[in-house]
Design an enzyme around this catalytic site. Structure first.
Site, PDB file in Angstrom:
ATOM      1  N   CYS A 106      60.326 -46.125-100.177  1.00  0.00           N
ATOM      2  CA  CYS A 106      60.313 -47.122 -99.117  1.00  0.00           C
ATOM      3  C   CYS A 106      61.690 -47.715 -98.862  1.00  0.00           C
ATOM      4  CB  CYS A 106      59.325 -48.233 -99.432  1.00  0.00           C
ATOM      5  SG  CYS A 106      57.642 -47.637 -99.437  1.00  0.00           S
ATOM      6  N   ASP A 122      63.565 -49.605-100.918  1.00  0.00           N
ATOM      7  CA  ASP A 122      64.047 -50.760-101.669  1.00  0.00           C
ATOM      8  C   ASP A 122      63.413 -50.876-103.042  1.00  0.00           C
ATOM      9  OD1 ASP A 122      61.663 -51.467-100.511  1.00  0.00           O
ATOM     10  OD2 ASP A 122      62.494 -53.094 -99.295  1.00  0.00           O
ATOM     11  N   CYS A 127      68.516 -52.763 -98.533  1.00  0.00           N
ATOM     12  CA  CYS A 127      69.333 -53.174 -97.399  1.00  0.00           C
ATOM     13  C   CYS A 127      70.024 -54.502 -97.676  1.00  0.00           C
ATOM     14  CB  CYS A 127      68.478 -53.283 -96.150  1.00  0.00           C
ATOM     15  SG  CYS A 127      67.211 -54.532 -96.280  1.00  0.00           S
ATOM     16  N   CYS A 159      61.595 -57.972 -97.345  1.00  0.00           N
ATOM     17  CA  CYS A 159      62.583 -57.836 -98.419  1.00  0.00           C
ATOM     18  C   CYS A 159      62.566 -59.049 -99.338  1.00  0.00           C
ATOM     19  CB  CYS A 159      63.985 -57.673 -97.836  1.00  0.00           C
ATOM     20  SG  CYS A 159      64.129 -56.273 -96.731  1.00  0.00           S
TER      21      CYS A 159
END
Ligand SMILES: Cc1ncc(COP(=O)(O)O)c(C=O)c1O
Ligand SMILES: Cc1ncc(COP(=O)(O)O)c(C=O)c1O
Lengths: 143, 413, 413, 143
Positions: free
Chosen positions: D34, D36, D59, D103
Site C-alpha cells: 500500500c 506505507d 509519503c 497517513c
C-alpha cells in the site's frame, strides 16, 4: 472571404435588376419559405434573348448568380440559353462556397422556366427539348 | 458611403477579449507553466491560482468554489449537464424536457440522447419566446431525468422565468439546468436565489476568449462525468487545466460583474433608442422577442420582403457587423428555429437581423446605423420579387406598415 | 544545498509555453475577435486564420486539412475518438479493445462505456510495456467497434509498434485509434505511413498551452459527435473555436517539428547519460520500460525501499521538478497501473521516479541532479524500515544491487 | 502548497528517526504494497515513554506524522500515549490534505501496536484497555 471578389461585385452591383414591361416571357422559381425566389423577365426576338431582367429575394450568392446568369444569356439564342448550367454560372463567378451551390441552381432554373413558358405560349415545347426542363422538378425549391 | 471605422454589433456571437484579460492570460502563460496536479513548487503555484480563480467565479454567482467546474466552452457545459444527468439514469429515467428555443448545444445534445433511446419533450414558447411554468409542470413525468431551459435566448434576448421554472422542478424533485451563457455579463446571477441545480457559463460572451466555460453543479447533485480521464476538477472533469484561460475567465467575470447594473441600464437605454429609431424609420419591420423580458443589449428585427444574409453582407460593406437568423447564414434551408418557434412565418424569419450592442455604442453611431440600414433595406426591397408583388397589390404584407412598433409596445405594457 | 535556479524535469506532464507561441496567442487575442462562423469581415478574417492553422497542423502529420478537428485537450480527443466510434455502433458492436497501460483519458472512457453495456478487452503488455500485434489480432471479434492503443506511454516512454497494430486492424476492418499525445513533438508522425484511422494530439506537450488538442480523423471514417451543438468544425465538433490557442497550436507544432530529429538525438544522448549515471551511482535501482523503444526524453526509475512522493518532495526542495507513479501522488492506494502492468511488485512501483527532460538540459545539471538524487535516496533509505530489514539480512532485495543497469541493457540489445 | 509549513518541517527534518537498540517494545503497521509502513520503537520506564524512534517508508505526510507522533508521546505515560489520535497528530501539524488523512492513522496505529506488544510481553493487555486497540483492525493497512 466567404465569397469571391466577383460574387461580391455582382452582389453589390447587380446587373439587370428590374422588370421588363413588355417581356416576352417570365419565369419564377424558389419560394419565400425556403428563403430564395428568383424571377426573370426575358425579351425574345427571333429566338434571341435581347434583354433580361431579374428580381431576387435571397442571399448574397442568389443575387450574384441572378446577376451573372442574366449577363450570360443576353444576346444568346434560346438554344444557347437552355445550355446554361448552374456550374457554368458558378464558374463565371469564380466559384461559390459548396453550401451555396443550390443558389446557382435557382438561376439556371429561372431561365429555363421563362423559356419554357415562352415555348408554351408560342406553339408548345419542342419534343427534343422537353428533357431540358427536367431540372425544374429536380429541386424542392421549385414553385 | 462605407464608414472608415468598423462598428461591432454582434456581441451576442462573441465579444472582443478585454485588454486586462489579455494581460492576465499572457502573464499566466509566461509565469505559470506547472501542471496544477503536480506536487512540486511549480505545480502547487498553479494549483493555488486555479483555486483562487475558482473562488472568484463562484462568488460572482453566489456559489461555493467546490460547485464550480471549469470546462472548455458553453457547449461543453451544456453537453455535460444534460448528458451527465441523463446517462446517470440510463435505463431508468429516459425522459428529458427542454424548450424549442434552446441553443443547439442543448438541442443537439438532446437529439443525440434521443438516438440512445431517450424521449425528449420540447416545450413550446409564447410569441415573446417565454416558457410557461405550468406547461413545464404538466410535462414532468416520473421518468424525467433532467429539465434544461435557458436563462436568456441568444437570438431574441428573451429572459425566462428561471426562478419559477426551477421551483417547479424542485417541487417535483427533478434536476434543473439552465444555460446562462447569454445571461452572464448582462444579468445578475445568484444561484441561491434562482434555485437551479446546474448552470452553464461561457467566457467569450463577457470578455474572456473563446474556449473557456464553467458548469455550476450544486453541491450534492450527482451527474455522470462527461470528460473521462485524469482526476482533475475533483475527479469530475478530466483534462489538464487550462490555467491561463481560467485565470482570464475569473478576471473577465470580475470586470463584467463590477458595474453590471450601470452597464445594463446604459445598454437598455441605447438599445431602446436603436429599436425606436429603426421601427420609426423602416416600414414593415417587426421587433422579435419580448420588449419587457429582454437582455439589455439585444435587438432583433424582421424586415419583410428581404433576406437576412444579403442584409448582413451589405451592412458589413457599410462597416457594421451584425447577425441574422437567416437560413443562409447557418447553411440550412430553414431559418432560425427560435424565430419559427415564436410563430414567425418562414419568409419573415428569413429576413431577420440581430443587433447585439456593447457599451461603446453612441447615439451618433445609432443614427449612422439606421441611415445605412434604411438604405440597404430599401435597396433589397427594390430587388425583391415579393416587394414587387406587394407594391402591385398582388399580396398584403404580413407585418403592418406603420406604427407597428408603437402598437406592439402598447400591447405589451 | 538547495540550488538557486530550478530545473524542470517534468516535460511529460506539461511543457512551458514557447515564447513565440505566447506572442502568437496574444496577438490573435488582440486582433482576431470575430467569430469564425460569422459572415462579416471580422468573422471571415478569423475563419481564414482558422483554416490556415488547420492546414499547418495537417501537413505536420501528413494529413489533409479536412481530417483535422480541433478539440480542447488530449483528453477530449481520446473521449471523442472512442465514444464516437463506440456509440455509433451502440447495440450492434459492443466490444472495445485497448491496452492496460493507456492514459486514464482512454481507460476511464472505456470504463464509462462499460457502464453502458460495452465489453472491454484490456490487452496485456510485456515487461517493456509493449502490446503484441498477435495478441491484438486474437482479441478482435466481429463485434469490435474500435481498438485504441497509445503511440507512446506517458510514464515509461515505451513506443508501440503502431504500424503493425494498425495493419492488424485494417485487415480485420476494425477502426484503429492511437493516443499520440506523448509522441507528438518527440517522434515524427506520418499518418499515411502509420495507417491509423484516428490520432489524438495535445498542445501542452509541445509548447502550446494546456487546453488545446486535435483529433485526426481519416477521411471517410464516420464516428458520432461527442461535443454536440453548433455547426463548427464542419458539423463534427461544436463550440465556438478557440482561435488564439488554435493558432498557437499550429505555431507550436511547426516549431517542434522543425528540427525534430536533431532535438530527438540530443535528448536521447542526454537521457542515456542521465540513465547511465543514475544506474551506476544508486544501487538497487531499476530502469522501467524499454531501453530501445523509448521516447527520447523519458527516463523512469524505481528505487527499492523508498516511496516516490517523499522522493519528489525532497527533489523539489533541491530545485528539481519530477514526477512519480507513486500511489500517494495520485491519491489512490495503488501505484501506477502502468508500472504494475509491466510486472513491477507494488513496493517497487511505489518507489518510482519519472524524469522527462527538455533540450536545455546539460551534463552539468545531470551531474548536480545525480548528486542530489543519491543523497535523497540514501536519506530516505536510512529512514526506511524496509531498508533496515534488508541491511539486517532479514530480506533479499527485489532489484539486484549492482550493475543492474548493464545487465538490463545486455539482455535487451 | 500541498503541505503546511509544519508538515514540511517535520518531513524535511524529521525528529526521532532511527532505532532503539534496547527498545522495550516495537510496533509496525502498514505494508509495502500500500505504499506505507511505519515502525516505532519505544523505551518505557515506569509506564512512561522515555524515548521513541521511528522508521517510515511512505509519503511526505507519513514521514511527518511519524515524526510528530513520536514527539508527542515522548515523556508521556502509556495511558496518555494511548489517547493519541490521528486527528490530534494532524492538528499538531496544522492539518493535512484530506486525501492524506489515512497517513496520520498510521502514526496512531503504530504507537498503539507498540504499546499493545509491550502489554503482551508484560502481563497482558489490561481488560479496560482492550477496545483501545480496535483501531489496529480498522484499516486495511494493518499487517
Ligand atoms: C498519453 C496521454 N494521453 C492523454 C493525455 C491527456 O491530455 P490533456 O492533458 O491535454 O487532456 C495525456 C497528458 O495529460 C497523456 O500523456
Ligand atoms: C445560449 C448559448 N448557449 C451555448 C453557447 C455555446 O457556447 P460556446 O460557444 O462557448 O460553446 C452559446 C454561444 O455560442 C449561446 O449563446
Amino acid at each position: 472571404m466567404l465569397y469571391s471578389d466577383k460574387v461580391m461585385d455582382h452582389f453589390m452591383n447587380p446587373r439587370n435588376v428590374g422588370e421588363i414591361d413588355d417581356a416576352s416571357a417570365s419565369g419564377t422559381v424558389g419560394n419565400a419559405k425556403c428563403g430564395d425566389i428568383m424571377k426573370v423577365d426575358l425579351k425574345i426576338e427571333n429566338n434571341i434573348i435581347v434583354d433580361a431582367k431579374f428580381k431576387t429575394f435571397g442571399c448574397g450568392s442568389a443575387i450574384a448568380t441572378s446577376s451573372m446568369a442574366t449577363e450570360m444569356i443576353i444576346g444568346k439564342s434560346l438554344d444557347e440559353a437552355l445550355g446554361l448550367t448552374n456550374k457554368a454560372v458558378a464558374e463565371a463567378l469564380d466559384g461559390l462556397p459548396p453550401i451555396k451551390m443550390h443558389c446557382s441552381l435557382l438561376a439556371e432554373q429561372s431561365v429555363k422556366a421563362a423559356i419554357k413558358s415562352y415555348y408554351e405560349q408560342n406553339g408548345g415545347i419542342p419534343e427534343d427539348k422537353k428533357n431540358l426542363f427536367d431540372v425544374l422538378q429536380e429541386d424542392e425549391h421549385s414553385v | 458611403m462605407a464608414i472608415t471605422s468598423r462598428v461591432y454589433l454582434d456581441n451576442a456571437a462573441t465579444t472582443p477579449v478585454h485588454a486586462e484579460v489579455i494581460d492576465e492570460i499572457t502573464s499566466v502563460m509566461r509565469e505559470y507553466y506547472g501542471n496544477p496536479s503536480s506536487i512540486y513548487t511549480e505545480g502547487q503555484k498553479s494549483k493555488e491560482l486555479l483555486e483562487r480563480s475558482r473562488d472568484i467565479v463562484a462568488s460572482s454567482i453566489n456559489a461555493e468554489g467546490r460547485e464550480i467546474f471549469f470546462t472548455a466552452s458553453g457547449t461543453e457545459s451544456d453537453n455535460w449537464a444534460i448528458k451527465g444527468a441523463a446517462l446517470r439514469y440510463f435505463g431508468q429515467k429516459m425522459h428529458i424536457i427542454t424548450s424549442r428555443i434552446e441553443h443547439h448545444a442543448v438541442l443537439h445534445t438532446c437529439e443525440s440522447l434521443a438516438k440512445l433511446g431517450y424521449d425528449i419533450t420540447y416545450l413550446p414558447v409564447d410569441e415573446d419566446g417565454i416558457v410557461s411554468p405550468e406547461a413545464l409542470a404538466a410535462a414532468i413525468r416520473p421518468d424525467t431525468a433532467i429539465v434544461s431551459i435557458m436563462m436568456a435566448n441568444n437570438e431574441i434576448g428573451t429572459i425566462q422565468p428561471i426562478k419559477e421554472l426551477a421551483s417547479v422542478c424542485r417541487e417535483k424533485k427533478v434536476l434543473f439546468h439552465t444555460d446562462a451563457v447569454q445571461a452572464a455579463g448582462s444579468l445578475p446571477i445568484d444561484i441561491i436565489d434562482l434555485g437551479v441545480d446546474m448552470l452553464s457559463l461561457s467566457g467569450h460572451k463577457f470578455g474572456a476568449p473563446k474556449g473557456i466555460g464553467a458548469l455550476y453543479i450544486r453541491k450534492g447533485v450527482r451527474i455522470n462525468n462527461f470528460m473521462d480521464g485524469g482526476g482533475q476538477e475533483r475527479n469530475r472533469r478530466a483534462g489538464t487545466e487550462n490555467l491561463p484561460y481560467i485565470a482570464g475567465f475569473a478576471k473577465a467575470i470580475t470586470i463584467s460583474m463590477a458595474d453590471l447594473q450601470i452597464k445594463a441600464d446604459k445598454l437598455t437605454q441605447l438599445r431602446n433608442e436603436l429599436i425606436e429609431k429603426v421601427m420609426n424609420t423602416i416600414p414593415h419591420t417587426r421587433l422579435n422577442g419580448s420588449y419587457e423580458h429582454r437582455l439589455p443589449g439585444n435587438a432583433n428585427f424582421s424586415f419583410e420582403f428581404i433576406e437576412g444574409e444579403s442584409l448582413l453582407l451589405m451592412l458589413d460593406h457599410m462597416g457594421f457587423a451584425c447577425s441574422s437568423g437567416s437560413a443562409c447564414t447557418s447553411g440550412s434551408l430553414d431559418p432560425s428555429h427560435v424565430l419559427l418557434s415564436i410563430g414567425l412565418p418562414h419568409e419573415i424569419a428569413h429576413g431577420s437581423l440581430r443587433v447585439s450592442i456593447g457599451t461603446s455604442l453612441t447615439s451618433e453611431i445609432i443614427d449612422q446605423f439606421v441611415v445605412s440600414l434604411e438604405q440597404i433595406v430599401m435597396r433589397l426591397r427594390q430587388m425583391s420579387p415579393l416587394y414587387e408583388d406587394f407594391i402591385k397589390n398582388k399580396t398584403t404584407p404580413i407585418i403592418p406598415c406603420t406604427k407597428c412598433y408603437k402598437e406592439q409596445i402598447m400591447k405589451e405594457v
